[in-house]
Design a protein around this motif. Structure first.
Motif, PDB file in Angstrom:
ATOM      1  N   GLU A  32    -116.796  -1.121  42.512  1.00 22.14           N
ATOM      2  CA  GLU A  32    -116.259  -0.936  43.493  1.00 22.14           C
ATOM      3  C   GLU A  32    -115.234  -1.352  43.673  1.00 22.14           C
ATOM      4  OE1 GLU A  32    -115.263   1.075  47.675  1.00 22.14           O
ATOM      5  OE2 GLU A  32    -117.102   1.869  46.976  1.00 22.14           O
ATOM      6  N   ALA A  33    -115.484  -2.764  44.960  1.00 30.06           N
ATOM      7  CA  ALA A  33    -114.664  -3.818  44.149  1.00 30.06           C
ATOM      8  C   ALA A  33    -114.277  -4.580  43.160  1.00 30.06           C
ATOM      9  CB  ALA A  33    -115.198  -4.762  45.336  1.00 30.06           C
ATOM     10  N   LEU A  34    -114.602  -4.426  41.955  1.00 30.96           N
ATOM     11  CA  LEU A  34    -114.123  -4.542  41.146  1.00 30.96           C
ATOM     12  C   LEU A  34    -112.860  -3.959  40.605  1.00 30.96           C
ATOM     13  CD1 LEU A  34    -116.879  -6.573  38.793  1.00 30.96           C
ATOM     14  CD2 LEU A  34    -114.661  -7.587  40.309  1.00 30.96           C
ATOM     15  N   HIS A  35    -113.308  -2.357  41.078  1.00 27.31           N
ATOM     16  CA  HIS A  35    -112.456  -1.853  40.329  1.00 27.31           C
ATOM     17  C   HIS A  35    -111.158  -1.634  41.344  1.00 27.31           C
ATOM     18  CE1 HIS A  35    -110.494   2.030  38.789  1.00 27.31           C
ATOM     19  NE2 HIS A  35    -109.848   2.207  40.308  1.00 27.31           N
ATOM     20  N   THR A  36    -111.588  -2.257  42.676  1.00 25.56           N
ATOM     21  CA  THR A  36    -109.967  -1.890  43.715  1.00 25.56           C
ATOM     22  C   THR A  36    -109.542  -3.587  43.104  1.00 25.56           C
ATOM     23  OG1 THR A  36    -110.953  -0.994  45.297  1.00 25.56           O
ATOM     24  CG2 THR A  36    -109.566  -2.364  45.796  1.00 25.56           C
ATOM     25  N   ALA A  37    -110.027  -4.764  42.525  1.00 28.31           N
ATOM     26  CA  ALA A  37    -109.383  -5.886  42.155  1.00 28.31           C
ATOM     27  C   ALA A  37    -108.525  -5.540  40.694  1.00 28.31           C
ATOM     28  CB  ALA A  37    -110.254  -6.943  42.094  1.00 28.31           C
ATOM     29  N   LEU A  38    -109.058  -4.819  40.436  1.00 25.64           N
ATOM     30  CA  LEU A  38    -108.584  -4.759  38.979  1.00 25.64           C
ATOM     31  C   LEU A  38    -106.840  -4.093  39.419  1.00 25.64           C
ATOM     32  CD1 LEU A  38    -108.037  -4.495  35.571  1.00 25.64           C
ATOM     33  CD2 LEU A  38    -109.613  -2.790  35.722  1.00 25.64           C
ATOM     34  N   GLU A  39    -106.943  -2.915  40.315  1.00 24.34           N
ATOM     35  CA  GLU A  39    -105.934  -2.194  40.566  1.00 24.34           C
ATOM     36  C   GLU A  39    -105.041  -2.938  41.225  1.00 24.34           C
ATOM     37  OE1 GLU A  39    -105.264   0.999  39.448  1.00 24.34           O
ATOM     38  OE2 GLU A  39    -106.899   0.713  38.373  1.00 24.34           O
ATOM     39  N   GLU A  89     -97.143  -4.829  17.940  1.00 22.17           N
ATOM     40  CA  GLU A  89     -98.441  -3.764  18.315  1.00 22.17           C
ATOM     41  C   GLU A  89     -98.515  -4.080  19.983  1.00 22.17           C
ATOM     42  OE1 GLU A  89    -102.000  -2.887  15.371  1.00 22.17           O
ATOM     43  OE2 GLU A  89    -100.402  -4.594  14.669  1.00 22.17           O
ATOM     44  N   GLU A  90     -99.023  -2.508  20.379  1.00 17.98           N
ATOM     45  CA  GLU A  90     -99.727  -2.411  21.649  1.00 17.98           C
ATOM     46  C   GLU A  90    -100.866  -2.136  22.222  1.00 17.98           C
ATOM     47  OE1 GLU A  90     -96.447  -1.179  25.065  1.00 17.98           O
ATOM     48  OE2 GLU A  90     -97.580   0.563  24.915  1.00 17.98           O
ATOM     49  N   VAL A  91    -101.483  -2.462  22.902  1.00 13.88           N
ATOM     50  CA  VAL A  91    -102.839  -2.423  23.067  1.00 13.88           C
ATOM     51  C   VAL A  91    -102.717  -1.171  24.570  1.00 13.88           C
ATOM     52  CG1 VAL A  91    -105.204  -2.696  23.136  1.00 13.88           C
ATOM     53  CG2 VAL A  91    -104.032  -4.613  22.005  1.00 13.88           C
ATOM     54  N   PRO A  92    -103.078   0.142  23.892  1.00 14.89           N
ATOM     55  CA  PRO A  92    -103.277   0.943  25.407  1.00 14.89           C
ATOM     56  C   PRO A  92    -104.377   0.439  26.342  1.00 14.89           C
ATOM     57  CG  PRO A  92    -104.221   2.071  23.108  1.00 14.89           C
ATOM     58  CD  PRO A  92    -103.499   0.490  22.534  1.00 14.89           C
ATOM     59  N   GLY A  93    -103.823   1.147  27.328  1.00 12.81           N
ATOM     60  CA  GLY A  93    -105.090   0.864  28.690  1.00 12.81           C
ATOM     61  C   GLY A  93    -105.434  -0.320  29.585  1.00 12.81           C
ATOM     62  N   VAL A  94    -104.420  -1.158  29.008  1.00 17.14           N
ATOM     63  CA  VAL A  94    -104.530  -2.841  29.217  1.00 17.14           C
ATOM     64  C   VAL A  94    -103.590  -3.252  29.595  1.00 17.14           C
ATOM     65  CG1 VAL A  94    -106.556  -2.823  28.110  1.00 17.14           C
ATOM     66  CG2 VAL A  94    -105.170  -3.942  27.241  1.00 17.14           C
ATOM     67  N   CYS A  95    -103.589  -4.578  30.841  1.00 17.71           N
ATOM     68  CA  CYS A  95    -102.924  -5.299  31.209  1.00 17.71           C
ATOM     69  C   CYS A  95    -103.004  -6.899  31.094  1.00 17.71           C
ATOM     70  CB  CYS A  95    -102.495  -5.220  32.694  1.00 17.71           C
ATOM     71  SG  CYS A  95    -101.293  -6.249  33.978  1.00 17.71           S
ATOM     72  N   LEU A 105    -111.270 -10.042  32.112  1.00  8.51           N
ATOM     73  CA  LEU A 105    -111.252 -10.728  33.099  1.00  8.51           C
ATOM     74  C   LEU A 105    -112.249 -10.211  33.796  1.00  8.51           C
ATOM     75  CD1 LEU A 105    -110.676 -13.667  34.757  1.00  8.51           C
ATOM     76  CD2 LEU A 105    -108.985 -12.490  36.179  1.00  8.51           C
ATOM     77  N   VAL A 106    -111.907  -9.118  34.505  1.00 10.97           N
ATOM     78  CA  VAL A 106    -112.729  -8.729  35.637  1.00 10.97           C
ATOM     79  C   VAL A 106    -114.429  -8.481  34.934  1.00 10.97           C
ATOM     80  CG1 VAL A 106    -113.161  -6.222  37.247  1.00 10.97           C
ATOM     81  CG2 VAL A 106    -110.799  -7.405  37.113  1.00 10.97           C
ATOM     82  N   SER A 109    -116.246  -9.948  32.743  1.00 10.84           N
ATOM     83  CA  SER A 109    -116.587 -10.863  32.644  1.00 10.84           C
ATOM     84  C   SER A 109    -117.349 -10.734  34.664  1.00 10.84           C
ATOM     85  CB  SER A 109    -115.414 -12.439  32.564  1.00 10.84           C
ATOM     86  OG  SER A 109    -114.706 -12.373  33.589  1.00 10.84           O
ATOM     87  N   ARG A 110    -116.681 -11.025  35.564  1.00  7.57           N
ATOM     88  CA  ARG A 110    -117.591 -11.597  36.784  1.00  7.57           C
ATOM     89  C   ARG A 110    -118.118 -10.004  36.703  1.00  7.57           C
ATOM     90  NH1 ARG A 110    -118.048 -14.964  38.388  1.00  7.57           N
ATOM     91  NH2 ARG A 110    -117.699 -14.529  40.093  1.00  7.57           N
ATOM     92  N   ARG A 111    -117.998  -8.862  36.082  1.00  9.59           N
ATOM     93  CA  ARG A 111    -118.987  -7.778  36.712  1.00  9.59           C
ATOM     94  C   ARG A 111    -120.340  -7.751  36.516  1.00  9.59           C
ATOM     95  NH1 ARG A 111    -121.675  -4.179  34.787  1.00  9.59           N
ATOM     96  NH2 ARG A 111    -120.586  -4.428  32.200  1.00  9.59           N
ATOM     97  N   GLU A 112    -119.798  -8.532  35.115  1.00 10.19           N
ATOM     98  CA  GLU A 112    -121.226  -8.799  34.242  1.00 10.19           C
ATOM     99  C   GLU A 112    -122.116 -10.360  35.384  1.00 10.19           C
ATOM    100  OE1 GLU A 112    -120.817 -10.219  30.321  1.00 10.19           O
ATOM    101  OE2 GLU A 112    -119.966  -7.693  29.735  1.00 10.19           O
ATOM    102  N   ASP A 113    -121.714 -10.835  35.762  1.00  8.02           N
ATOM    103  CA  ASP A 113    -122.119 -12.285  36.555  1.00  8.02           C
ATOM    104  C   ASP A 113    -122.573 -11.683  37.536  1.00  8.02           C
ATOM    105  OD1 ASP A 113    -121.472 -13.860  34.310  1.00  8.02           O
ATOM    106  OD2 ASP A 113    -119.081 -15.118  35.301  1.00  8.02           O
ATOM    107  N   LEU A 114    -121.861 -10.909  38.593  1.00  9.12           N
ATOM    108  CA  LEU A 114    -121.999 -10.494  39.851  1.00  9.12           C
ATOM    109  C   LEU A 114    -123.783 -10.036  39.989  1.00  9.12           C
ATOM    110  CD1 LEU A 114    -118.219  -9.529  41.395  1.00  9.12           C
ATOM    111  CD2 LEU A 114    -120.117 -11.952  41.961  1.00  9.12           C
ATOM    112  N   GLU A 115    -123.665  -8.341  39.061  1.00 13.04           N
ATOM    113  CA  GLU A 115    -124.805  -7.916  38.748  1.00 13.04           C
ATOM    114  C   GLU A 115    -125.794  -8.760  38.500  1.00 13.04           C
ATOM    115  OE1 GLU A 115    -123.577  -5.220  35.968  1.00 13.04           O
ATOM    116  OE2 GLU A 115    -122.436  -3.577  36.870  1.00 13.04           O
TER     117      GLU A 115
END
Length: 204
Positions: A87-94, A158-164, A182-183, A185-191
């Motif tokens: 949830e925290a990483l999702h918020t950070a990504l947004e 070309e463009e990649v959909p769904g990413v920033c 980026l997010v 990679s941090r998720r895997e480390d934190l989990e």
């Protein structure tokens, strides 16, 4: 010729027979008592052994159940912590996706300098791509040349959909310089960190 009196002999035989019968009955009774006592003793011993085994098995079962309950509790805590992490990483990504264009450009320049060879084709993400301009590509190439790299990045069209961010396409490879990567990679480390704290030594 006088008649033989057999009565004393018969009485003696009867007496001896009665005595023999009584002795046999007494011996049989003693054997029954002895067998019963031995049977009772064996039953008591078997009962004690059964009780001892049942007690030991009960102890083992209780210990096993406590261990399993502890593991289940830790799994529940881990699931809760992982949920909070996600949830925290999702918020950070947004929040990263909503950054102003100039801030996104600054982050992307750093990621390109760290990950680009310098001759790839650039594919911008479809989200918040206002930073992606010809000027940005020029700045990225200048930064790469300053770092001793070719500095010949070019737009792929070309463009990649769904990413920033930006995806680098090279010879047979793609490198994701995006907020999502980026997010992730941090998720895997934190989990992994949460699991190692709750299950030290690889337990569970």
């Amino acid at each position: 010729m006088s008649t033989l009196d057999a009565k004393p002999i018969i009485d003696l035989i009867r007496k001896e027979a009665r005595k023999a019968a009584e002795d046999a009955l007494r011996e049989a009774h003693d054997k029954v008592l002895s067998i019963r006592e031995e049977s009772d003793r064996r039953a008591d011993d078997q009962m004690e052994e059964t009780l001892r085994q049942a007690h030991a098995e009960g102890e083992r079962l209780a210990e096993r159940m406590l261990r399993m309950a502890g593991m289940e509790q830790r799994r529940a805590v881990l699931a809760s912590r992982l949920g909070l992490i996600r949830e925290a990483l999702h918020t950070a990504l947004e929040r990263l996706r909503a950054l102003p264009a100039e801030q996104v450009a600054g982050v992307m320049l750093e990621m390109l300098k760290a990950n680009a060879r310098g001759d790839e084709r650039l594919m911008p993400g479809s989200l918040n791509r206002a930073f992606y301009t010809p000027d940005f590509i020029g700045r990225a190439n200048a930064a790469l040349r300053d770092a001793g790299k070719p500095g010949s990045l070019a737009d792929s069209g070309e463009e990649v959909p769904g990413v920033c961010g930006i995806v680098l396409r090279g010879e047979g490879s793609q490198t994701h310089c995006t907020f999502e990567a980026l997010v992730e990679s941090r998720r895997e480390d934190l989990e992994a960190l949460a699991a190692s704290v709750l299950f030290p030594g690889g337990e569970g």
